[in-house]
Design a protein around this motif. Sequence first.
Motif, PDB file in Angstrom:
ATOM      1  N   ASN A 235     -71.056  19.754 -41.243  1.00 42.27           N
ATOM      2  CA  ASN A 235     -70.067  20.792 -40.966  1.00 42.27           C
ATOM      3  C   ASN A 235     -70.474  21.585 -39.728  1.00 42.27           C
ATOM      4  OD1 ASN A 235     -69.124  19.991 -43.482  1.00 42.27           O
ATOM      5  ND2 ASN A 235     -69.863  21.825 -44.545  1.00 42.27           N
ATOM      6  N   CYS A 236     -69.474  22.003 -38.992  1.00 40.49           N
ATOM      7  CA  CYS A 236     -69.758  22.781 -37.782  1.00 40.49           C
ATOM      8  C   CYS A 236     -68.685  23.859 -37.672  1.00 40.49           C
ATOM      9  CB  CYS A 236     -69.687  21.833 -36.584  1.00 40.49           C
ATOM     10  SG  CYS A 236     -69.933  22.629 -34.996  1.00 40.49           S
ATOM     11  N   SER A 237     -69.096  25.074 -37.361  1.00 39.12           N
ATOM     12  CA  SER A 237     -68.118  26.149 -37.240  1.00 39.12           C
ATOM     13  C   SER A 237     -67.758  26.345 -35.765  1.00 39.12           C
ATOM     14  CB  SER A 237     -68.695  27.435 -37.829  1.00 39.12           C
ATOM     15  OG  SER A 237     -67.755  28.478 -37.731  1.00 39.12           O
ATOM     16  N   THR A 247     -69.401  26.672 -30.422  1.00 42.08           N
ATOM     17  CA  THR A 247     -69.658  25.954 -31.672  1.00 42.08           C
ATOM     18  C   THR A 247     -71.001  26.399 -32.247  1.00 42.08           C
ATOM     19  OG1 THR A 247     -70.621  24.128 -30.417  1.00 42.08           O
ATOM     20  CG2 THR A 247     -68.312  23.905 -31.058  1.00 42.08           C
ATOM     21  N   SER A 248     -71.101  26.345 -33.572  1.00 42.01           N
ATOM     22  CA  SER A 248     -72.332  26.784 -34.246  1.00 42.01           C
ATOM     23  C   SER A 248     -73.284  25.595 -34.400  1.00 42.01           C
ATOM     24  CB  SER A 248     -71.994  27.319 -35.636  1.00 42.01           C
ATOM     25  OG  SER A 248     -71.694  26.240 -36.497  1.00 42.01           O
ATOM     26  N   VAL A 315     -62.494  32.201 -36.419  1.00 45.18           N
ATOM     27  CA  VAL A 315     -63.600  31.354 -36.870  1.00 45.18           C
ATOM     28  C   VAL A 315     -63.077  30.315 -37.854  1.00 45.18           C
ATOM     29  CG1 VAL A 315     -64.375  32.845 -38.797  1.00 45.18           C
ATOM     30  CG2 VAL A 315     -66.011  31.350 -37.657  1.00 45.18           C
ATOM     31  N   ARG A 317     -64.152  26.278 -39.821  1.00 44.79           N
ATOM     32  CA  ARG A 317     -65.237  25.303 -40.040  1.00 44.79           C
ATOM     33  C   ARG A 317     -64.618  23.923 -40.071  1.00 44.79           C
ATOM     34  NH1 ARG A 317     -66.936  25.667 -45.368  1.00 44.79           N
ATOM     35  NH2 ARG A 317     -66.290  23.526 -45.691  1.00 44.79           N
ATOM     36  N   ASP A 319     -65.196  19.953 -40.892  1.00 44.47           N
ATOM     37  CA  ASP A 319     -66.083  19.135 -41.709  1.00 44.47           C
ATOM     38  C   ASP A 319     -65.948  17.663 -41.339  1.00 44.47           C
ATOM     39  OD1 ASP A 319     -66.544  21.560 -42.884  1.00 44.47           O
ATOM     40  OD2 ASP A 319     -65.640  21.071 -44.819  1.00 44.47           O
ATOM     41  N   PRO A 338     -62.884  29.656 -43.431  1.00 51.58           N
ATOM     42  CA  PRO A 338     -63.962  29.010 -44.177  1.00 51.58           C
ATOM     43  C   PRO A 338     -64.598  29.940 -45.209  1.00 51.58           C
ATOM     44  CG  PRO A 338     -64.659  29.520 -41.935  1.00 51.58           C
ATOM     45  CD  PRO A 338     -63.205  29.868 -42.016  1.00 51.58           C
ATOM     46  N   SER A 342     -68.180  31.378 -42.856  1.00 53.19           N
ATOM     47  CA  SER A 342     -69.240  30.611 -42.181  1.00 53.19           C
ATOM     48  C   SER A 342     -70.290  31.521 -41.529  1.00 53.19           C
ATOM     49  CB  SER A 342     -68.656  29.689 -41.091  1.00 53.19           C
ATOM     50  OG  SER A 342     -67.977  28.624 -41.680  1.00 53.19           O
ATOM     51  N   TRP A 346     -73.314  31.086 -38.228  1.00 52.07           N
ATOM     52  CA  TRP A 346     -73.418  31.903 -37.013  1.00 52.07           C
ATOM     53  C   TRP A 346     -74.728  32.669 -36.983  1.00 52.07           C
ATOM     54  CZ3 TRP A 346     -70.971  30.441 -33.052  1.00 52.07           C
ATOM     55  CH2 TRP A 346     -69.828  29.666 -33.247  1.00 52.07           C
TER      56      TRP A 346
END
Length: 398
Positions: A235-237, A247-248, A315, A317, A319, A338, A342, A346
């Motif tokens: 997963n990336c936020s 991006t996180s 924000v 997320r 997946d 999310p 999320s 962060w």
Amino acid sequence: MKITVAVFFGGQSVEHEVSIISGIQACCALNTDKYNVLPIYISKDGIFYTGDHMGDIESYKNMKTCLEKAVRVVLVPQDGRVALIRYPIKKLGNNLVGEFDVALPVVHGTNVEDGTLMGLLETLGVPYTGCDVLSSALGMDKYATKAVLKQAGLPVLDCVTVTGRQYTQDEDAILNSIEERFNYPLIIKPINLGSSVGISLAADRLSLKAAIDLALSFASRALIEPAVQNLREINCSVLGDADDVRTSVCEEPVTSNEILDYKDKYLSNAGDAGGEKSGMSSLKRRLPADISSVLEEKVRSLAAQAFLALGCSGVVRIDFLNNKESDEIYINEINTIPGSLSFYLWDASGINFASLLDNLIRLAFKRHRERQSLTFTYETNILSGISLGGAKGLKGKA
Ligand SMILES: Nc1ncnc2c1ncn2[C@@H]1O[C@H](COP(=O)(O)OP(=O)(O)O)[C@@H](O)[C@H]1O
Ligand SMILES: [Mg+2]
């Protein structure tokens, strides 16, 4: 003057309780030097309540007492802000319960996160954080998300959808066409739910039937797609808007079963409801994900592209499903609000929860200013000489 932020949570959704946790986490993280925090709880039957105690997770242990202490309100636009008016109004005394400048929706699931709450806020003319009506609606429908991402050239799994009506009309033909198109194992999901509710894995026709029945008991359409083998989830936020996307770091949720279920997501650390380690932030995970830097770069770049393709803001997320052996990677879904916003992703990327919320509020005002510069009215004298052939509208029709 401090900005008043209304934090919305709850709503008529299977993720109601999870949203209460996410909402209270946000209430607690807002910087009170800058903001007044106004919690607004939406009950399962769509009623809006407020009250100081509604920003405290302890209050929700006994919902009956919580609602007895709360004030039921209606939302009324007023000079660019929104007033909360007691409902039903008292004949004597003050009925203005509060006012806010910006809304922070922390709702999950159908009837709220899917663009409906955003539509209400849009109609009220107040700035709000996060995705707008269209991107929220697209993000809630797993088929619509795939269609937009596929059109943008981004990797998604092929799928078929079936409505309850089609399925009852010709179950065998539908099962045959699914089996002709895909090999088992398959994943079957309700088209628009979250938190893994109603999702199952099917290894044969019998379990496929049961899985479609289950999915169709939660939504009017079911989505069927191949199950990714040697599964690793990543997963990336993403934070920002069309002008600036960040991006996180990536996380890798750890599952106890073949699929990540409700229990994995929310009950693995249930003792700390509302605290930093509850809701989606309690999931067992590897953070950062144990993946190569090449794969991480790929995921982050795809996440940013998906955010832009869907027209997101705030924000989200995103997946991913990765086959560890073949290296295939697919965008599985987008969470436009999310779990826990999320914040933990962060935090691990150098932006703490309070600054994340500052960013969301800044983006909300920015979008509002941009929209205000568009022309939404068209001056016309079309009504001045109108005649509808003698019809008198609704007058006298009752
Ligand atoms: N195509 C797939 N192959 C393998 N596992 C899947 C697939 N789709 C979903 N899953 C599993 O089911 C979980 C929930 O599915 P997801 O589409 O993310 O729905 P939700 O919106 O309920 O989170 C995923 O986290 C993953 O564990
Ligand atoms: Mg999911």
